[in-house]
Motif scaffolding. Structure first.
Motif, PDB file in Angstrom:
ATOM      1  N   ALA A 115       0.827  -1.209   0.000  1.00 50.77           N
ATOM      2  CA  ALA A 115       0.000   0.000   0.000  1.00 50.77           C
ATOM      3  C   ALA A 115       0.864   1.262   0.000  1.00 50.77           C
ATOM      4  O   ALA A 115       0.531   2.246  -0.661  1.00 50.77           O
ATOM      5  CB  ALA A 115      -0.933   0.001   1.203  1.00 50.77           C
ATOM      6  N   MET A 116       1.985   1.233   0.713  1.00 54.76           N
ATOM      7  CA  MET A 116       2.896   2.384   0.694  1.00 54.76           C
ATOM      8  C   MET A 116       3.456   2.598  -0.706  1.00 54.76           C
ATOM      9  O   MET A 116       3.546   3.729  -1.182  1.00 54.76           O
ATOM     10  CB  MET A 116       4.043   2.185   1.693  1.00 54.76           C
ATOM     11  CG  MET A 116       3.649   2.406   3.124  1.00 54.76           C
ATOM     12  SD  MET A 116       5.028   2.170   4.262  1.00 54.76           S
ATOM     13  CE  MET A 116       6.035   3.598   3.868  1.00 54.76           C
ATOM     14  N   TYR A 117       3.815   1.504  -1.380  1.00 55.65           N
ATOM     15  CA  TYR A 117       4.301   1.629  -2.748  1.00 55.65           C
ATOM     16  C   TYR A 117       3.212   2.189  -3.663  1.00 55.65           C
ATOM     17  O   TYR A 117       3.470   3.070  -4.485  1.00 55.65           O
ATOM     18  CB  TYR A 117       4.787   0.276  -3.274  1.00 55.65           C
ATOM     19  CG  TYR A 117       5.151   0.311  -4.733  1.00 55.65           C
ATOM     20  CD1 TYR A 117       6.321   0.927  -5.157  1.00 55.65           C
ATOM     21  CD2 TYR A 117       4.309  -0.247  -5.688  1.00 55.65           C
ATOM     22  CE1 TYR A 117       6.648   0.980  -6.490  1.00 55.65           C
ATOM     23  CE2 TYR A 117       4.632  -0.191  -7.031  1.00 55.65           C
ATOM     24  CZ  TYR A 117       5.802   0.416  -7.424  1.00 55.65           C
ATOM     25  OH  TYR A 117       6.124   0.473  -8.756  1.00 55.65           O
ATOM     26  N   THR A 118       1.993   1.687  -3.518  1.00 56.87           N
ATOM     27  CA  THR A 118       0.880   2.174  -4.333  1.00 56.87           C
ATOM     28  C   THR A 118       0.628   3.650  -4.075  1.00 56.87           C
ATOM     29  O   THR A 118       0.413   4.426  -5.015  1.00 56.87           O
ATOM     30  CB  THR A 118      -0.387   1.351  -4.040  1.00 56.87           C
ATOM     31  OG1 THR A 118      -0.101  -0.031  -4.288  1.00 56.87           O
ATOM     32  CG2 THR A 118      -1.540   1.789  -4.905  1.00 56.87           C
ATOM     33  N   LEU A 119       0.670   4.060  -2.830  1.00 59.90           N
ATOM     34  CA  LEU A 119       0.484   5.476  -2.512  1.00 59.90           C
ATOM     35  C   LEU A 119       1.613   6.327  -3.095  1.00 59.90           C
ATOM     36  O   LEU A 119       1.374   7.433  -3.587  1.00 59.90           O
ATOM     37  CB  LEU A 119       0.396   5.672  -1.000  1.00 59.90           C
ATOM     38  CG  LEU A 119      -0.903   5.199  -0.349  1.00 59.90           C
ATOM     39  CD1 LEU A 119      -0.755   5.209   1.163  1.00 59.90           C
ATOM     40  CD2 LEU A 119      -2.065   6.062  -0.790  1.00 59.90           C
ATOM     41  N   PHE A 120       2.832   5.813  -3.051  1.00 57.72           N
ATOM     42  CA  PHE A 120       3.952   6.550  -3.638  1.00 57.72           C
ATOM     43  C   PHE A 120       3.754   6.723  -5.139  1.00 57.72           C
ATOM     44  O   PHE A 120       4.002   7.793  -5.694  1.00 57.72           O
ATOM     45  CB  PHE A 120       5.275   5.834  -3.354  1.00 57.72           C
ATOM     46  CG  PHE A 120       6.469   6.527  -3.915  1.00 57.72           C
ATOM     47  CD1 PHE A 120       6.971   7.668  -3.302  1.00 57.72           C
ATOM     48  CD2 PHE A 120       7.083   6.073  -5.070  1.00 57.72           C
ATOM     49  CE1 PHE A 120       8.067   8.330  -3.815  1.00 57.72           C
ATOM     50  CE2 PHE A 120       8.179   6.726  -5.592  1.00 57.72           C
ATOM     51  CZ  PHE A 120       8.674   7.863  -4.963  1.00 57.72           C
ATOM     52  N   VAL A 121       3.282   5.668  -5.801  1.00 55.43           N
ATOM     53  CA  VAL A 121       3.006   5.756  -7.237  1.00 55.43           C
ATOM     54  C   VAL A 121       1.901   6.772  -7.497  1.00 55.43           C
ATOM     55  O   VAL A 121       1.977   7.561  -8.436  1.00 55.43           O
ATOM     56  CB  VAL A 121       2.631   4.363  -7.798  1.00 55.43           C
ATOM     57  CG1 VAL A 121       2.075   4.465  -9.203  1.00 55.43           C
ATOM     58  CG2 VAL A 121       3.850   3.452  -7.783  1.00 55.43           C
ATOM     59  N   LEU A 122       0.894   6.779  -6.639  1.00 59.02           N
ATOM     60  CA  LEU A 122      -0.198   7.748  -6.807  1.00 59.02           C
ATOM     61  C   LEU A 122       0.299   9.180  -6.593  1.00 59.02           C
ATOM     62  O   LEU A 122      -0.095  10.089  -7.317  1.00 59.02           O
ATOM     63  CB  LEU A 122      -1.335   7.443  -5.830  1.00 59.02           C
ATOM     64  CG  LEU A 122      -2.159   6.188  -6.125  1.00 59.02           C
ATOM     65  CD1 LEU A 122      -3.111   5.901  -4.976  1.00 59.02           C
ATOM     66  CD2 LEU A 122      -2.908   6.318  -7.424  1.00 59.02           C
ATOM     67  N   VAL A 123       1.165   9.379  -5.611  1.00 59.22           N
ATOM     68  CA  VAL A 123       1.669  10.722  -5.318  1.00 59.22           C
ATOM     69  C   VAL A 123       2.556  11.231  -6.453  1.00 59.22           C
ATOM     70  O   VAL A 123       2.485  12.400  -6.830  1.00 59.22           O
ATOM     71  CB  VAL A 123       2.439  10.728  -3.973  1.00 59.22           C
ATOM     72  CG1 VAL A 123       3.228  12.010  -3.799  1.00 59.22           C
ATOM     73  CG2 VAL A 123       1.467  10.562  -2.823  1.00 59.22           C
ATOM     74  N   THR A 124       3.389  10.349  -7.002  1.00 65.45           N
ATOM     75  CA  THR A 124       4.274  10.777  -8.074  1.00 65.45           C
ATOM     76  C   THR A 124       3.562  10.887  -9.410  1.00 65.45           C
ATOM     77  O   THR A 124       4.102  11.479 -10.345  1.00 65.45           O
ATOM     78  CB  THR A 124       5.465   9.814  -8.222  1.00 65.45           C
ATOM     79  OG1 THR A 124       4.967   8.497  -8.473  1.00 65.45           O
ATOM     80  CG2 THR A 124       6.333   9.836  -6.982  1.00 65.45           C
ATOM     81  N   GLY A 125       2.363  10.333  -9.505  1.00 64.37           N
ATOM     82  CA  GLY A 125       1.580  10.448 -10.728  1.00 64.37           C
ATOM     83  C   GLY A 125       1.996   9.488 -11.814  1.00 64.37           C
ATOM     84  O   GLY A 125       1.657   9.681 -12.977  1.00 64.37           O
ATOM     85  N   GLU A 126       2.708   8.434 -11.449  1.00 66.43           N
ATOM     86  CA  GLU A 126       3.236   7.523 -12.458  1.00 66.43           C
ATOM     87  C   GLU A 126       2.116   6.722 -13.129  1.00 66.43           C
ATOM     88  O   GLU A 126       1.932   6.793 -14.327  1.00 66.43           O
ATOM     89  CB  GLU A 126       4.242   6.574 -11.821  1.00 66.43           C
ATOM     90  CG  GLU A 126       4.904   5.652 -12.805  1.00 66.43           C
ATOM     91  CD  GLU A 126       5.892   4.741 -12.118  1.00 66.43           C
ATOM     92  OE1 GLU A 126       6.281   3.756 -12.745  1.00 66.43           O
ATOM     93  OE2 GLU A 126       6.281   5.017 -10.985  1.00 66.43           O
ATOM     94  N   GLN A 127       1.380   5.943 -12.374  1.00 65.40           N
ATOM     95  CA  GLN A 127       0.320   5.096 -12.924  1.00 65.40           C
ATOM     96  C   GLN A 127      -0.988   5.314 -12.182  1.00 65.40           C
ATOM     97  O   GLN A 127      -1.777   4.403 -12.016  1.00 65.40           O
ATOM     98  CB  GLN A 127       0.713   3.626 -12.820  1.00 65.40           C
ATOM     99  CG  GLN A 127       1.949   3.258 -13.563  1.00 65.40           C
ATOM    100  CD  GLN A 127       2.375   1.834 -13.251  1.00 65.40           C
ATOM    101  OE1 GLN A 127       1.837   1.194 -12.364  1.00 65.40           O
ATOM    102  NE2 GLN A 127       3.343   1.338 -13.987  1.00 65.40           N
TER     103      GLN A 127
END
Length: 148
Positions: A115-127
């Motif tokens: 979930a932390m990885y998913t949130l990081f991806v969401l914050v960076t706007g990657e996917q």
């Protein structure tokens, strides 16, 4: 004596010993102890410090970068702490929904680390579009939606 001259003398002597060991090393195999002089090559980096005393602005810039690194480390720690807290809340909220666990979107939220990885991806706007779409479809907008 100037300390910089002593440093230069030391570097020349260790370089000479290193060169001699490179040439004679195969003929005299018991010189392994003297090969420590090869490790002293790193001292050559100290010559750069000698140049820095002439460039005051460069020294000020380097000091500024070092002090900024402290701030960036604190900011990174705070960011990880916030991500951890939100990940715990998300995993707890989503693990209570049995329908969500049966979908493919659950793999992005299964466990705090994921979930932390998913949130990081969401914050960076990657996917974020793919994750938000899959999660929102799986949740069927039951009060929890991932907005982008």
């Amino acid at each position: 004596f100037d300390s910089w001259n002593v440093l230069d003398l030391f570097l020349v002597c260790t370089g000479t010993v290193d060169a001699v060991l490179g040439i004679v090393g195969d003929e005299w195999p018991n010189l392994g102890v003297l090969r420590i002089f090869r490790l002293l090559r790193i001292v050559r980096v100290a010559r750069v410090i000698k140049v820095l005393k002439f460039f005051k602005e460069l020294v000020m810039l380097a000091e500024g970068l070092l002090s900024t690194m402290k701030l960036l480390s604190w900011m990174s720690g705070l960011f990880l702490f916030i991500l951890y807290g939100i990940a715990v809340v998300c995993v707890k909220a989503l693990s209570d929904q049995d329908e969500f666990k049966q979908t493919d979107a659950w793999s992005a939220w299964n466990g705090v680390g994921r979930a932390m990885y998913t949130l990081f991806v969401l914050v960076t706007g990657e996917q974020w579009v793919a994750i938000a779409k899959a999660s929102n479809e799986a949740l069927e907008y039951n009060g929890v939606a991932i907005a982008g």
